[in-house]
Design a protein around this motif. Structure first.
Motif, PDB file in Angstrom:
ATOM      1  N   ILE A 100       0.838  -1.204   0.000  1.00 55.92           N
ATOM      2  CA  ILE A 100       0.000   0.000   0.000  1.00 55.92           C
ATOM      3  C   ILE A 100       0.873   1.253   0.000  1.00 55.92           C
ATOM      4  N   MET A 101       1.957   1.238   0.774  1.00 53.36           N
ATOM      5  CA  MET A 101       2.895   2.370   0.795  1.00 53.36           C
ATOM      6  C   MET A 101       3.519   2.567  -0.587  1.00 53.36           C
ATOM      7  N   ASP A 102       3.887   1.471  -1.234  1.00 51.83           N
ATOM      8  CA  ASP A 102       4.479   1.561  -2.570  1.00 51.83           C
ATOM      9  C   ASP A 102       3.483   2.120  -3.582  1.00 51.83           C
ATOM     10  N   MET A 103       2.235   1.708  -3.474  1.00 52.54           N
ATOM     11  CA  MET A 103       1.202   2.223  -4.370  1.00 52.54           C
ATOM     12  C   MET A 103       1.059   3.731  -4.197  1.00 52.54           C
ATOM     13  N   ALA A 104       1.073   4.188  -2.945  1.00 53.89           N
ATOM     14  CA  ALA A 104       0.981   5.631  -2.668  1.00 53.89           C
ATOM     15  C   ALA A 104       2.174   6.369  -3.258  1.00 53.89           C
ATOM     16  N   ALA A 105       3.378   5.799  -3.090  1.00 49.49           N
ATOM     17  CA  ALA A 105       4.588   6.421  -3.624  1.00 49.49           C
ATOM     18  C   ALA A 105       4.564   6.476  -5.149  1.00 49.49           C
ATOM     19  N   ASP A 106       3.842   5.535  -5.777  1.00 43.46           N
ATOM     20  CA  ASP A 106       3.728   5.493  -7.239  1.00 43.46           C
ATOM     21  C   ASP A 106       2.610   6.379  -7.770  1.00 43.46           C
ATOM     22  N   GLY A 107       1.940   7.120  -6.881  1.00 41.95           N
ATOM     23  CA  GLY A 107       0.937   8.080  -7.330  1.00 41.95           C
ATOM     24  C   GLY A 107      -0.512   7.684  -7.126  1.00 41.95           C
ATOM     25  N   VAL A 108      -0.750   6.503  -6.557  1.00 42.90           N
ATOM     26  CA  VAL A 108      -2.137   6.091  -6.277  1.00 42.90           C
ATOM     27  C   VAL A 108      -2.651   6.875  -5.071  1.00 42.90           C
ATOM     28  N   GLU A 109      -3.831   7.445  -5.192  1.00 41.42           N
ATOM     29  CA  GLU A 109      -4.436   8.152  -4.060  1.00 41.42           C
ATOM     30  C   GLU A 109      -5.039   7.121  -3.103  1.00 41.42           C
ATOM     31  N   ILE A 110      -4.558   7.105  -1.871  1.00 41.38           N
ATOM     32  CA  ILE A 110      -5.036   6.158  -0.862  1.00 41.38           C
ATOM     33  C   ILE A 110      -5.907   6.902   0.141  1.00 41.38           C
ATOM     34  N   ILE A 111      -7.145   6.470   0.283  1.00 42.78           N
ATOM     35  CA  ILE A 111      -8.056   7.054   1.277  1.00 42.78           C
ATOM     36  C   ILE A 111      -8.316   5.993   2.336  1.00 42.78           C
ATOM     37  N   TYR A 112      -7.802   6.229   3.537  1.00 42.46           N
ATOM     38  CA  TYR A 112      -7.972   5.284   4.647  1.00 42.46           C
ATOM     39  C   TYR A 112      -9.136   5.771   5.509  1.00 42.46           C
ATOM     40  N   ILE A 113     -10.248   5.041   5.460  1.00 48.07           N
ATOM     41  CA  ILE A 113     -11.419   5.352   6.272  1.00 48.07           C
ATOM     42  C   ILE A 113     -11.364   4.492   7.532  1.00 48.07           C
ATOM     43  N   THR A 114     -11.444   5.118   8.674  1.00 50.37           N
ATOM     44  CA  THR A 114     -11.274   4.391   9.940  1.00 50.37           C
ATOM     45  C   THR A 114     -12.484   3.509  10.248  1.00 50.37           C
ATOM     46  N   GLY A 115     -12.205   2.395  10.938  1.00 49.60           N
ATOM     47  CA  GLY A 115     -13.265   1.483  11.377  1.00 49.60           C
ATOM     48  C   GLY A 115     -13.204   1.308  12.881  1.00 49.60           C
ATOM     49  N   ASN A 116     -13.962   0.361  13.408  1.00 51.81           N
ATOM     50  CA  ASN A 116     -13.969   0.159  14.858  1.00 51.81           C
ATOM     51  C   ASN A 116     -12.749  -0.618  15.337  1.00 51.81           C
ATOM     52  N   HIS A 117     -12.222  -1.528  14.520  1.00 54.29           N
ATOM     53  CA  HIS A 117     -11.046  -2.298  14.942  1.00 54.29           C
ATOM     54  C   HIS A 117      -9.747  -1.500  14.806  1.00 54.29           C
ATOM     55  N   ASP A 118      -9.783  -0.415  14.030  1.00 51.38           N
ATOM     56  CA  ASP A 118      -8.616   0.472  13.941  1.00 51.38           C
ATOM     57  C   ASP A 118      -8.997   1.893  14.363  1.00 51.38           C
ATOM     58  N   GLU A 119      -9.881   1.962  15.377  1.00 48.38           N
ATOM     59  CA  GLU A 119     -10.433   3.251  15.806  1.00 48.38           C
ATOM     60  C   GLU A 119      -9.383   4.194  16.382  1.00 48.38           C
ATOM     61  N   MET A 120      -8.225   3.666  16.790  1.00 45.98           N
ATOM     62  CA  MET A 120      -7.171   4.535  17.314  1.00 45.98           C
ATOM     63  C   MET A 120      -6.718   5.551  16.271  1.00 45.98           C
ATOM     64  N   LEU A 121      -6.941   5.241  14.979  1.00 43.40           N
ATOM     65  CA  LEU A 121      -6.556   6.154  13.910  1.00 43.40           C
ATOM     66  C   LEU A 121      -7.511   7.344  13.787  1.00 43.40           C
ATOM     67  N   ARG A 122      -8.645   7.271  14.479  1.00 42.06           N
ATOM     68  CA  ARG A 122      -9.611   8.367  14.374  1.00 42.06           C
ATOM     69  C   ARG A 122      -9.075   9.677  14.944  1.00 42.06           C
ATOM     70  N   LYS A 123      -8.115   9.577  15.833  1.00 43.81           N
ATOM     71  CA  LYS A 123      -7.498  10.801  16.370  1.00 43.81           C
ATOM     72  C   LYS A 123      -6.664  11.512  15.298  1.00 43.81           C
ATOM     73  N   PHE A 124      -6.339  10.783  14.200  1.00 44.32           N
ATOM     74  CA  PHE A 124      -5.563  11.377  13.110  1.00 44.32           C
ATOM     75  C   PHE A 124      -6.440  11.719  11.899  1.00 44.32           C
ATOM     76  N   ALA A 125      -7.765  11.673  12.080  1.00 48.46           N
ATOM     77  CA  ALA A 125      -8.688  11.947  10.977  1.00 48.46           C
ATOM     78  C   ALA A 125      -8.419  13.322  10.376  1.00 48.46           C
ATOM     79  N   ASN A 126      -8.568  13.393   9.045  1.00 52.14           N
ATOM     80  CA  ASN A 126      -8.364  14.617   8.263  1.00 52.14           C
ATOM     81  C   ASN A 126      -6.898  15.034   8.170  1.00 52.14           C
ATOM     82  N   SER A 127      -5.998  14.065   8.353  1.00 53.20           N
ATOM     83  CA  SER A 127      -4.580  14.326   8.152  1.00 53.20           C
ATOM     84  C   SER A 127      -4.106  13.554   6.925  1.00 53.20           C
ATOM     85  N   THR A 128      -3.006  14.016   6.320  1.00 50.13           N
ATOM     86  CA  THR A 128      -2.481  13.376   5.120  1.00 50.13           C
ATOM     87  C   THR A 128      -0.972  13.173   5.231  1.00 50.13           C
TER      88      THR A 128
END
Length: 281
Positions: free
Chosen positions: A67-95
């Protein structure tokens, strides 16, 4: 030379990296077979609830590296947070480079509005009984671990795979009702807000179905999971398609040889590349 399918948008959810039920190699095969403009990770990609330092195999690291390589190659990655990875919600709206972390997303696809979110907000068991939901998550993880052993035995004997968890879900009226209610509530809310498509995950039930009421109609889509169904959603030529690994996989695409000896240092290097890309912008 491997020819990857060019698609406008791919959606995956409920990968549950860090659990025994995750089929990371299947997912890598799929990611290696496509060249999307956008990749939406619709929640529960990394399973923080069941995360254990004792179990995070290389194949799971390879998914993150890919996934990191895809992003580095120009693919736009949109990570939408879920309940099992809810700790990432504190980083919402960051890039970070081409990777953005959000709680929900709205995209325009060929003049139509598409609403993306994980779906746990509509799960009463998650909202009102978080401890029981987590306990149920551990039970589900144990069931999928047992299921992997059963399927290994079946495959060795040339027989078709069998999903214990799907059998349990389909055999319990309450679970069937919950899934039907979940889909109906989400579809009606999408119609009310004027969305042509509503795309979610969470319940591990891949589906594409039109819902209609007196106020209009919408296409409900669920990307399924990479624990038992191995499915993804694809959008190309103004149409949606449900990809199913078991029936659609291309034998030419397997885990890249470049990944075979990958270590944690390679993952760190991939993140550094994405970070450098951000600084150049």
């Amino acid at each position: 030379m491997k020819i990857r399918r060019k698609i406008e948008l791919a959606v995956i959810s409920d990968v549950h990296l860090g659990t025994y039920g995750c089929h990371a190699k299947h997912l890598l095969t799929y990611l290696n077979s496509i060249e999307p403009k956008k990749l939406i990770l619709n929640g529960d990609i990394i399973d923080v609830w069941q995360f254990s330092k004792r179990y995070f195999p290389k194949s799971h690291l390879k998914v993150i590296k890919k996934i990191m390589d895809m992003a580095a190659d120009g693919v736009e990655i949109i990570y939408i947070t879920g309940n099992h990875d809810e700790m990432l919600r504190k980083f919402a709206n960051s890039t970070i480079g081409n990777i953005s972390i959000v709680n929900k997303a709205v995209l325009e696809l060929d003049g139509k509005r598409a609403w993306f979110f994980h779906g746990d907000v509509f799960d009463v068991s998650i909202q009102n009984a978080r401890f029981l939901a987590k306990l149920g998550g551990y039970g589900y993880d144990l069931l999928t671990l047992i299921n992997r052993g059963v399927n290994w035995f079946l495959e060795k004997r040339g027989k078709e795979r069998y999903s214990l968890s799907k059998k349990v879900k389909n055999g319990v009226k309450g679970a069937v009702k919950f899934i039907n209610d979940y889909e109906k509530v989400i579809a009606e809310l999408a119609i009310e807000n004027g969305y042509d498509y509503v795309v979610c995950g969470h319940i591990h039930q891949p589906k594409m179905e039109y819902f209609e009421n007196k106020n209009g109609k919408t296409l409900y889509l669920n990307s399924g999971d990479w624990v038992e169904n191995f499915t993804a959603l694809e959008y190309q030529f103004k149409r949606w398609k449900m990809y199913n690994y078991d029936s659609d996989k291309l034998s030419a695409f397997y885990v890249d040889e470049d990944f075979e000896n990958m270590e944690i240092k390679d993952l760190i290097a991939a993140i550094t590349i994405v970070d450098k890309h951000e600084k150049k912008k």
